[in-house]
Write a protein that holds these residues in place. Structure first.
Motif, PDB file in Angstrom:
ATOM      1  N   ASP A  12       0.805  -1.231   0.000  1.00 41.57           N
ATOM      2  CA  ASP A  12       0.000   0.000   0.000  1.00 41.57           C
ATOM      3  C   ASP A  12       0.833   1.274   0.000  1.00 41.57           C
ATOM      4  O   ASP A  12       0.418   2.312   0.551  1.00 41.57           O
ATOM      5  N   PRO A  14       2.117   4.664  -1.268  1.00 45.33           N
ATOM      6  CA  PRO A  14       1.649   5.698  -2.193  1.00 45.33           C
ATOM      7  C   PRO A  14       2.642   5.893  -3.347  1.00 45.33           C
ATOM      8  O   PRO A  14       3.848   5.648  -3.192  1.00 45.33           O
ATOM      9  N   HIS A 210      -5.162   3.306   7.434  1.00 49.16           N
ATOM     10  CA  HIS A 210      -5.710   2.730   6.205  1.00 49.16           C
ATOM     11  C   HIS A 210      -7.231   2.797   6.215  1.00 49.16           C
ATOM     12  O   HIS A 210      -7.850   2.823   7.280  1.00 49.16           O
ATOM     13  N   VAL A 238      -3.628   6.299   4.106  1.00 50.22           N
ATOM     14  CA  VAL A 238      -3.378   5.501   2.904  1.00 50.22           C
ATOM     15  C   VAL A 238      -4.577   4.585   2.675  1.00 50.22           C
ATOM     16  O   VAL A 238      -5.060   3.940   3.612  1.00 50.22           O
TER      17      VAL A 238
END
Length: 276
Positions: A12, A14, A210, A238
């Motif tokens: 995950d 970015p 998240h 995220v």
């Protein structure tokens, strides 16, 4: 001469982080039937070997450290380990024992350290150490998605779903366990923050909030965590990738905590003024 870092899409990370640290990502996928997701698919050894071959073809690349989703949750680690045998010790593979930015933050820190001269074995050892100390807590609407994907036992799923309770799960050491439950989403998020306090008190850490299709909840969670820390600039938001999102279900909000190896680590998107 540098060491390159490879990971998979469940880290995950970015795009800004991938560009900043030169990290290569292997994608995991949803498997669909009639346009409806029914399962997930790991990367194959051949797919990962192709990535390693491309990186090692660069004369400046002397080795690869490849860090992946917990081997208890996916075959991707095994695929990477199988692929690595084709490269004569130039590729070392780490089982993160985690998911999401819990190990994504490890990959980023290792890529930064490698760019500053850390060697193959030392980068591998740093990844192993940071992964062992990372953890993730998540509040999910139910455990049905995790049970459907075979990622949590039926007993835990039944217990977690009792009386419409909101389950709080923990991922640490490679496996998912039920940590607590709450009667409402709000109380579940409060419980997550309570469970996090011990993790946040350990010292310098990076925190990732998240979410899966729930940006407002993630913003609220991040805002509350920032109030409780002395390093609000290290709390980032995220979105879960499609694979983790499918397993966790709509509305899931999770928080990953990863040790910070070096306080000089430049967090993408954070200015020196933010850190002051």
């Amino acid at each position: 001469m540098t060491i390159r870092l490879v990971t998979d899409s469940t880290a995950d990370l970015p795009e800004e982080w991938l560009r900043a640290f030169g990290i290569t990502v292997v994608d995991l996928h949803l498997v669909e039937e009639d346009g409806v997701p029914v399962s997930t698919s790991a990367a194959t050894p051949d797919e990962i070997a192709e990535v390693y071959e491309g990186l090692l073809a660069d004369p400046d690349c002397t080795g690869v450290v490849s860090v992946h989703l917990s081997r208890e949750l996916s075959r991707t680690w095994q695929s990477a380990a199988d692929a690595s045998t084709r490269f004569g010790g130039r590729v070392l593979v780490v089982d993160s024992q985690g998911a999401g930015m819990a190990f994504g933050a490890v990959v980023a820190q290792c890529a930064w350290a490698a760019a500053r001269g850390l060697g193959l074995s030392a980068t591998y050892e740093l990844a192993e150490r940071l992964c062992r100390g990372a953890s993730t807590f998540a509040a999910v609407e139910s455990l049905d998605s995790l049970r459907r994907g075979g990622r949590i036992s039926a007993v835990a799923a039944i217990f977690g779903g009792a009386l419409s309770m909101r389950p709080i799960i923990i991922l640490r050491g490679g496996t998912i366990d039920l940590a607590a439950k709450a009667r409402t989403t709000t109380k579940a998020h409060q419980k997550v923050r309570s469970l996090l306090r011990e993790e946040l008190s350990k010292g310098d850490v990076l925190v990732a909030v998240h979410h899966h299709r729930s940006p407002e909840r993630a913003e609220d969670m991040a805002a509350e965590i920032r109030k409780e820390t002395t390093f609000p600039e290290r709390v980032r938001i995220v979105e879960f990738d499609e694979v983790l999102g499918w397993h966790l279900g709509d509305g899931a909000v999770g928080v990953s905590v990863t040790g910070l190896h070096d306080t000089e680590f430049p967090i993408p998107g954070v200015s020196p003024q933010d850190e002051a």
